[in-house]
Design a protein around this motif. Structure first.
Motif, PDB file in Angstrom:
ATOM      1  N   GLU A 148     -68.076  -5.827  26.423  1.00  0.00           N
ATOM      2  CA  GLU A 148     -66.847  -5.249  25.902  1.00  0.00           C
ATOM      3  C   GLU A 148     -65.805  -6.310  25.564  1.00  0.00           C
ATOM      4  O   GLU A 148     -65.001  -6.137  24.628  1.00  0.00           O
ATOM      5  CB  GLU A 148     -66.250  -4.250  26.910  1.00  0.00           C
ATOM      6  N   VAL A 149     -65.800  -7.418  26.308  1.00  0.00           N
ATOM      7  CA  VAL A 149     -64.845  -8.498  26.040  1.00  0.00           C
ATOM      8  C   VAL A 149     -65.045  -9.025  24.627  1.00  0.00           C
ATOM      9  O   VAL A 149     -64.087  -9.185  23.855  1.00  0.00           O
ATOM     10  CB  VAL A 149     -65.006  -9.631  27.073  1.00  0.00           C
ATOM     11  N   PHE A 150     -66.285  -9.288  24.265  1.00  0.00           N
ATOM     12  CA  PHE A 150     -66.577  -9.827  22.943  1.00  0.00           C
ATOM     13  C   PHE A 150     -66.495  -8.749  21.862  1.00  0.00           C
ATOM     14  O   PHE A 150     -66.052  -9.033  20.738  1.00  0.00           O
ATOM     15  CB  PHE A 150     -67.953 -10.478  22.942  1.00  0.00           C
ATOM     16  N   GLU A 151     -66.890  -7.538  22.198  1.00  0.00           N
ATOM     17  CA  GLU A 151     -66.773  -6.443  21.225  1.00  0.00           C
ATOM     18  C   GLU A 151     -65.312  -6.208  20.855  1.00  0.00           C
ATOM     19  O   GLU A 151     -64.992  -5.967  19.679  1.00  0.00           O
ATOM     20  CB  GLU A 151     -67.405  -5.176  21.797  1.00  0.00           C
ATOM     21  N   ASP A 152     -64.421  -6.298  21.852  1.00  0.00           N
ATOM     22  CA  ASP A 152     -62.992  -6.134  21.574  1.00  0.00           C
ATOM     23  C   ASP A 152     -62.487  -7.244  20.654  1.00  0.00           C
ATOM     24  O   ASP A 152     -61.675  -7.004  19.750  1.00  0.00           O
ATOM     25  CB  ASP A 152     -62.196  -6.143  22.881  1.00  0.00           C
ATOM     26  N   LEU A 175     -74.582  -8.480  19.659  1.00  0.00           N
ATOM     27  CA  LEU A 175     -73.902  -7.235  20.020  1.00  0.00           C
ATOM     28  C   LEU A 175     -74.094  -6.267  18.855  1.00  0.00           C
ATOM     29  O   LEU A 175     -73.313  -6.231  17.920  1.00  0.00           O
ATOM     30  CB  LEU A 175     -72.423  -7.491  20.275  1.00  0.00           C
ATOM     31  N   GLY A 176     -75.195  -5.509  18.904  1.00  0.00           N
ATOM     32  CA  GLY A 176     -75.559  -4.687  17.755  1.00  0.00           C
ATOM     33  C   GLY A 176     -75.959  -5.587  16.606  1.00  0.00           C
ATOM     34  O   GLY A 176     -76.860  -6.420  16.734  1.00  0.00           O
ATOM     35  N   GLU A 177     -75.254  -5.455  15.480  1.00  0.00           N
ATOM     36  CA  GLU A 177     -75.510  -6.334  14.336  1.00  0.00           C
ATOM     37  C   GLU A 177     -74.556  -7.526  14.312  1.00  0.00           C
ATOM     38  O   GLU A 177     -74.588  -8.331  13.373  1.00  0.00           O
ATOM     39  CB  GLU A 177     -75.372  -5.537  13.033  1.00  0.00           C
TER      40      GLU A 177
END
Length: 247
Positions: A148-152, A175-177
């Protein structure tokens, strides 16, 4: 297909930088970007800055660059040993005294972030370059952080890839694509192998493929030059992976 090379955390280590730049050239990659921290801990701070300037390599502001450019006081960090803390004060003071005013001015004008957009076929890709984080250039983010840290960060920057440095430990996290990537360090790796590290991104219409490149360079010669300079021998032992407390 487009290829770009991204590196950072040179820390005054000109021989390591030259090895990385030569490798990039041999791969036929013409687009190069630097994530900052050009200075401190090895004797070639001015030469490293000049190499970046002469090659017109876009570079962002690292926390060490900022400290030297604006004469920011050194604050002891709890994660450092007593020996490293003492060595750090001396090494950074050495940079403050020896980096030229012209090069300090160059560091002071570096952008905080850099956002790239590439188009391959009909697809646009957004690539965010930071030294350590979106809000600070002194944030320590490791591969072990929650996704979540990187997704944010990816969402906040509206990017497909975010590249960072600062920790001197490389990783690539899918993280996904999308990707969160640390390029590692050119000149002061904290990885066990102590190799000079950088990242190549291969961009095509379907995907972005990152590759972490790690290279040998003349560590013994760099260590010798550190020992013959006013920079503490702590940093020579560190590069040779001798007994020092690593944090």
């Amino acid at each position: 297909m487009i290829q770009i090379a991204v590196f950072g955390d040179v820390h005054g280590n000109l021989p390591a930088l030259e090895v990385v730049l030569n490798d990039i050239k041999e791969r036929g990659i013409t687009q190069k970007f630097c994530l900052g921290d050009l200075v401190d801990f090895a004797p070639w701070g001015n030469e490293v800055i000049q190499k970046i300037r002469e090659n017109n390599i876009p570079c962002i502001l690292g926390n060490h660059d900022e400290r030297i450019a604006f004469n920011i006081p050194v604050i002891p960090l709890s994660k450092h040993s007593e020996e490293e803390t003492a060595a750090r004060f001396i090494a950074i003071d050495h940079s403050k005294r020896h980096i030229t005013q012209e090069n300090k001015a160059f560091l002071g004008e570096l952008p905080f972030h850099l956002k790239l957009n590439y188009m391959t076929g009909k697809r646009h890709w957004n690539i965010q370059l930071v030294h350590s984080g979106l809000e600070s250039n002194d944030t320590y983010l490791y591969e072990s952080e929650n996704d979540e840290v990187f997704e944010d960060m990816l969402n906040a920057s509206q990017s497909d890839v975010i590249l960072m440095g600062h920790t001197h430990i490389s990783f690539k996290k899918k993280l996904g694509e999308k990707w969160a990537i640390n390029t590692g360090s050119v000149g002061r790796s904290k990885e066990e192998n102590r190799l000079a590290s950088y990242v190549v991104l291969t961009i095509d219409e379907e995907k972005i493929t990152p590759k972490i490149i790690q290279l040998n360079y003349p560590v013994e010669e760099v260590a010798k030059q550190i020992e013959e300079s006013e920079i503490p021998n702590y940093y020579a032992r560190f590069l040779k992976n001798e007994k020092v407390v690593v944090s």
